[in-house]
Motif scaffolding. Structure first.
Motif, short mmCIF file in Angstrom:
data_model
loop_
_atom_site.label_atom_id
_atom_site.label_comp_id
_atom_site.label_asym_id
_atom_site.label_seq_id
_atom_site.Cartn_x
_atom_site.Cartn_y
_atom_site.Cartn_z
N TYR A 190 -9.90 11.79 -13.83
CA TYR A 190 -8.81 12.47 -14.62
C TYR A 190 -9.25 12.15 -16.34
O TYR A 190 -9.36 12.93 -17.07
CB TYR A 190 -7.39 12.43 -14.55
CG TYR A 190 -6.56 13.04 -15.41
CD1 TYR A 190 -6.36 14.43 -15.52
CD2 TYR A 190 -5.66 12.33 -16.45
CE1 TYR A 190 -5.39 14.89 -16.45
CE2 TYR A 190 -4.82 12.79 -17.19
CZ TYR A 190 -4.88 14.15 -17.26
OH TYR A 190 -3.87 14.91 -18.02
N LEU A 191 -9.36 10.80 -16.34
CA LEU A 191 -9.28 10.34 -17.71
C LEU A 191 -11.01 10.48 -18.48
O LEU A 191 -11.08 10.29 -19.79
CB LEU A 191 -9.07 8.82 -18.09
CG LEU A 191 -7.64 8.58 -17.57
CD1 LEU A 191 -7.30 7.02 -17.79
CD2 LEU A 191 -6.56 9.17 -18.76
N LYS B 181 -12.79 13.05 -18.76
CA LYS B 181 -12.78 14.10 -19.99
C LYS B 181 -12.33 13.61 -21.28
O LYS B 181 -12.56 14.22 -22.21
CB LYS B 181 -12.29 15.51 -19.32
CG LYS B 181 -10.71 15.25 -18.90
CD LYS B 181 -10.54 16.61 -18.40
CE LYS B 181 -9.12 16.90 -17.90
NZ LYS B 181 -8.61 17.82 -17.28
N PHE B 182 -11.49 12.65 -21.19
CA PHE B 182 -10.65 12.10 -22.64
C PHE B 182 -11.58 11.23 -23.14
O PHE B 182 -10.98 10.56 -24.27
CB PHE B 182 -9.39 11.83 -22.50
CG PHE B 182 -8.32 13.00 -21.74
CD1 PHE B 182 -8.20 14.23 -22.45
CD2 PHE B 182 -8.21 13.12 -20.20
CE1 PHE B 182 -7.68 15.13 -21.82
CE2 PHE B 182 -7.46 13.99 -19.81
CZ PHE B 182 -6.98 15.14 -20.66
N LYS C 213 -4.89 4.87 -29.56
CA LYS C 213 -3.87 5.82 -29.92
C LYS C 213 -2.72 5.37 -28.82
O LYS C 213 -1.80 5.99 -28.77
CB LYS C 213 -4.40 7.12 -29.73
CG LYS C 213 -4.77 7.29 -28.47
CD LYS C 213 -5.77 8.70 -28.63
CE LYS C 213 -6.57 8.79 -27.19
NZ LYS C 213 -7.58 9.65 -27.39
N VAL D 264 3.03 1.31 -24.11
CA VAL D 264 1.69 1.27 -23.26
C VAL D 264 0.96 -0.18 -23.47
O VAL D 264 0.69 -0.89 -22.44
CB VAL D 264 0.92 2.39 -23.54
CG1 VAL D 264 -0.53 2.27 -22.86
CG2 VAL D 264 2.01 3.75 -23.11
N PHE E 162 -4.29 2.18 -17.96
CA PHE E 162 -3.82 2.81 -16.95
C PHE E 162 -3.50 2.34 -15.72
O PHE E 162 -2.08 2.22 -15.22
CB PHE E 162 -4.18 4.39 -16.76
CG PHE E 162 -3.84 5.52 -17.59
CD1 PHE E 162 -4.10 5.46 -19.04
CD2 PHE E 162 -3.32 6.58 -17.09
CE1 PHE E 162 -3.63 6.47 -20.02
CE2 PHE E 162 -3.01 7.60 -17.94
CZ PHE E 162 -3.10 7.59 -19.37
N ILE F 197 -0.80 -0.71 -16.10
CA ILE F 197 0.48 -0.26 -16.11
C ILE F 197 1.31 0.19 -14.60
O ILE F 197 2.25 -0.30 -14.28
CB ILE F 197 0.90 0.79 -17.13
CG1 ILE F 197 0.49 0.22 -18.59
CG2 ILE F 197 2.13 1.50 -17.07
CD1 ILE F 197 0.30 1.27 -19.59
N ILE F 198 0.13 0.93 -14.12
CA ILE F 198 0.79 1.01 -12.46
C ILE F 198 1.01 -0.12 -11.90
O ILE F 198 1.89 -0.40 -10.97
CB ILE F 198 -0.34 2.09 -11.88
CG1 ILE F 198 -0.33 3.29 -12.59
CG2 ILE F 198 -0.03 2.20 -10.30
CD1 ILE F 198 -1.11 4.29 -12.31
N MET G 246 -3.71 14.77 -22.94
CA MET G 246 -3.78 14.42 -21.66
C MET G 246 -2.35 14.06 -21.02
O MET G 246 -1.22 13.94 -22.00
CB MET G 246 -4.51 13.11 -21.30
CG MET G 246 -4.05 12.01 -21.91
SD MET G 246 -5.34 10.60 -21.81
CE MET G 246 -5.10 9.43 -22.92
N LYS G 247 -1.68 14.15 -19.81
CA LYS G 247 -0.60 13.58 -19.44
C LYS G 247 -0.27 12.15 -19.65
O LYS G 247 -1.22 11.36 -19.59
CB LYS G 247 -0.37 13.72 -18.00
CG LYS G 247 -0.30 15.11 -17.53
CD LYS G 247 0.62 15.98 -18.23
CE LYS G 247 1.92 16.17 -17.17
NZ LYS G 247 2.93 17.14 -17.86
N PRO G 248 0.77 11.64 -20.16
CA PRO G 248 0.99 10.19 -20.36
C PRO G 248 1.18 9.14 -19.13
O PRO G 248 1.30 9.90 -18.12
CB PRO G 248 2.39 10.07 -21.09
CG PRO G 248 3.11 11.57 -20.61
CD PRO G 248 2.13 12.42 -20.50
N ILE G 249 0.92 8.10 -19.30
CA ILE G 249 0.66 7.36 -18.20
C ILE G 249 2.06 7.31 -17.38
O ILE G 249 2.06 7.18 -16.40
CB ILE G 249 0.33 5.78 -18.65
CG1 ILE G 249 0.40 4.67 -17.57
CG2 ILE G 249 1.35 5.44 -19.78
CD1 ILE G 249 -0.57 5.19 -16.45
N GLU H 138 -2.40 13.44 -27.29
CA GLU H 138 -3.86 13.87 -27.78
C GLU H 138 -4.75 12.63 -27.58
O GLU H 138 -4.28 11.51 -27.47
CB GLU H 138 -3.49 13.88 -29.42
CG GLU H 138 -2.98 15.17 -29.82
CD GLU H 138 -3.85 16.59 -29.42
OE1 GLU H 138 -4.77 16.59 -29.31
OE2 GLU H 138 -3.04 17.31 -28.75
#
Lengths: 553, 67
Positions: free
Chosen positions: A27-28, A30-31, A44, A49, A181, A184-185, B1-4, B67
């Motif tokens: 998922y990530l 593409k970002f 950012k 986070v 990510f 944090i999970i 994107m969706k936040p964590i 973003e």
């Protein structure tokens, strides 16, 4: 021991975790469009986070198993690792050091050494950090396979390859972003997966007061038995705790280890970066409610012949790391066992991803771009970061197999941290706060500091000198020797850096603007209200730290 | 994107749901429990807590995109 059996629902929970982290990586991707996205998660992230990732990068499963076992062995003194051995350093990083790091827009800690001192100091630290990170990563992989093999009966090779390939896939796709990510999970899974052990232990024993009443005084206080090392479980004086752990090891790790500090660099602005370690400090203070409580519960159960609870033994040696898995097996029914195992797996894999994402950044910027290909484009660096991720995972696997055939390598782990981090903290402290410290002073100070740390480790291990010379006490544990060795390595680096700086060429002041106190504008939050100011939350954190230490004195 | 936080909510909810279902199945099972404190049925209430926390995170972040 018979292994902990897993039911269908346990396997399902573990499978969902693997599918989830791989899905996040896809998922990530593409970002992740440029090298700043890959290496710094696009700079950012919010303070929450970055703060939870900052803490989770350190909160590996090895630490959870080891610290629960250490509490069984040493008692409440292990809480010093989470309180005086972490909080002051985290607050110091947020309030005093972060403005220099963040404002200089560096991508790594060795990058700061290049700006403040010179290229050779950067490369020296970059190589030392790279070696340390891959060794830690490989030994972490080996330790994970050992735990899964011992307690769950899993195959060594399958355990190591499965987790290594999973980490390689999601870090290669989106770098630090996916590492953060999954960290944090992991943070949530560890709390939901393991805190229940402490709750059920308290219910079985009766109350928290009953727990403290049933363990000896040398195991249930923090400071009152620290006047004489013979009076406490860790065999250490307050001096060793304050100087070795509270000052050198703690500040050396939390303020200079790029693995954790990289998470703060991913923050969206300076105020957020300063809040990162401060937010993390509150959660760090809470972790003893998992590990210390669980260790004390295991101790009480093991001393109660009616409980039927005892730790594993490897020959005549007690396996202290078995405390937490055995408590999981004692309290958790099917389903919850899967959650507990997933929490440990998440801890191992997030630790692995943290090491690999820190390694790929230091390799790409501080060794590859600095020495091998100075004109590399941003696109090429992004490609190199991905290649470094795969190569880093392969080297970790080789290290893990090496550790499997040579298990005493684990002993050397203790030396690695004080070898790299303790002297580096002296270099950073002097570099940030004293203008006249020179590049040659910093480089040779680091060389002497790292050399002395390693020399002292070998001298104590092979009995070339008595441990009492290092600890200044006739009675000491291995832990006490570690604390004191870190202190001496720091002091040698500190003194050598100052002495050599007195006789070598200084850097022009105009090259140090923004890097040294006195040549950098003070960070003042004029616009912020009281509760928006990092300094306010640092004071709150410090007050809680003092209260905890007085309460458990 | 969706936040964590959205993904945190998803994984907590799914795992909590599995724990509750597994706990209810254990409740109706006649086999002898291998753990201490089986009468507390920790899997049911702990799983329910995870579901609630997960739902809160999902609900609060369902429309947020960063973003």
């Amino acid at each position: 021991m018979s292994t902990i059996g897993l039911s269908f629902v346990d396997w399902l929970i573990i499978a969902i975790y693997f599918a989830f982290v791989l899905g996040i990586g896809f998922y990530l991707k593409k970002f992740t469009k440029n090298e700043e996205d890959f290496f710094l998660a696009g700079r950012k992230n919010s303070a929450w986070v970055a703060g939870l990732a900052f803490l989770s990068a350190n909160l590996g499963a090895l630490e959870l198993l080891g610290m629960t076992g250490n509490t069984f062995k040493y008692g409440m003194y292990v809480a010093h690792f989470y309180w005086i051995g972490a909080i002051p350093a985290m607050l110091f990083l947020g309030i005093f050091m972060m403005p220099f790091y963040y404002s200089s827009k560096i991508k790594s800690i060795p990058g700061y050494l290049k700006l403040r001192f010179d290229e050779k100091t950067r490369v020296l630290n970059g190589i030392a950090f790279g070696i340390m990170t891959l060794l830690v990563s490989g030994i972490n992989l080996y330790a994970m396979a050992l735990v899964l093999h011992t307690f769950l009966g899993w195959n060594w090779d399958v355990s190591m390859w499965m987790s290594a390939i999973t980490v390689a896939i999601y870090v290669t796709m989106s770098g630090l972003l996916s590492a953060i990510f999954t960290e944090i999970i992991q943070f949530f899974l560890i709390w939901f997966g393991l805190f229940l052990v402490s709750i059920l232990g308290i219910i079985e024993i009766g109350s928290v007061n009953e727990i403290f009443a049933r363990i000896p005084e040398s195991f249930n206080t923090l400071w009152s038995t620290s006047g004489n090392p013979a009076d406490n479980g860790m065999l250490i004086s307050w001096g060793g705790i304050v100087l070795g752990l509270g000052f050198v090891l703690s500040f050396g790790y939390w303020t200079t280890d790029f693995l954790v500090v990289q998470r703060a660099f991913s923050a969206k602005n300076l105020k957020t970066a300063r809040m990162t370690p401060i937010i993390a400090s509150f959660f760090k203070m809470a972790i003893p409610f998992i590990v210390i409580l669980a260790g004390l519960i295991a101790l009480i159960l093991a001393n109660d012949p009616n409980s039927g609870f005892h730790l594993l033994k490897d020959g005549n040696q007690v396996n202290y790391d078995s405390a937490l898995p055995l408590l999981i097996a004692r309290y958790y029914p099917s389903g919850l066992v899967g959650l507990g195992v997933t929490a440990l797996l998440a801890g191992f894999m997030a630790g692995q991803a943290g090491n690999i994402s820190a390694f790929n950044t230091v390799w790409t910027y501080d060794i590859y771009k600095s020495v091998i290909n100075k004109n590399a484009s941003d696109t090429h660096l992004l490609w190199m970061g991905r290649v470094a991720t795969i190569v880093g995972v392969v080297i970790s696997l080789i290290t893990a197999y090496w550790a499997k055939s040579f298990p005493s390598i684990m002993d050397y782990m203790q030396a690695i941290f004080s070898w790299v981090n303790a002297p580096l903290f002296a270099t950073m402290l002097l570099g940030m706060f004293i203008i006249w410290i020179t590049p040659n002073g910093a480089f040779w100070g680091l060389v002497f500091g790292m050399g002395s740390s390693f020399g002292l480790y070998l001298a104590a291990k092979f009995n070339w000198i008595s441990a009492s010379l290092i600890t200044l006490s006739d009675t000491s544990s291995d832990m006490a020797v570690n604390f004191w060795r870190a202190w001496w390595a720091w002091l040698i680096c500190f003194v050598a850096t100052i002495l050599i700086s007195l006789f070598t060429k200084k850097k022009p002041k105009e090259e140090l603007v923004g890097l040294v106190k006195g040549l950098t504008p003070a960070t003042v939050d004029h616009e912020a209200t009281l509760i928006q100011k990092p300094a306010f939350w640092a004071v709150v954190s410090l007050v809680i730290l003092v209260i905890l230490n007085i309460y458990f004195w | 994107m969706k936040p964590i936080w959205y993904f945190v909510g998803l994984i907590l909810f799914v795992m909590g749901l599995l724990l509750v279902i597994s706990g209810l199945l254990n409740l109706s099972s006649v086999t002898e429990a291998k753990t201490v404190l089986p009468h507390l049925h920790a899997d049911i209430w702990w799983g329910a807590l995870m579901m609630i926390v997960g739902l809160i995170y999902i609900f609060r972040n369902r429309k947020i995109k960063i973003e």
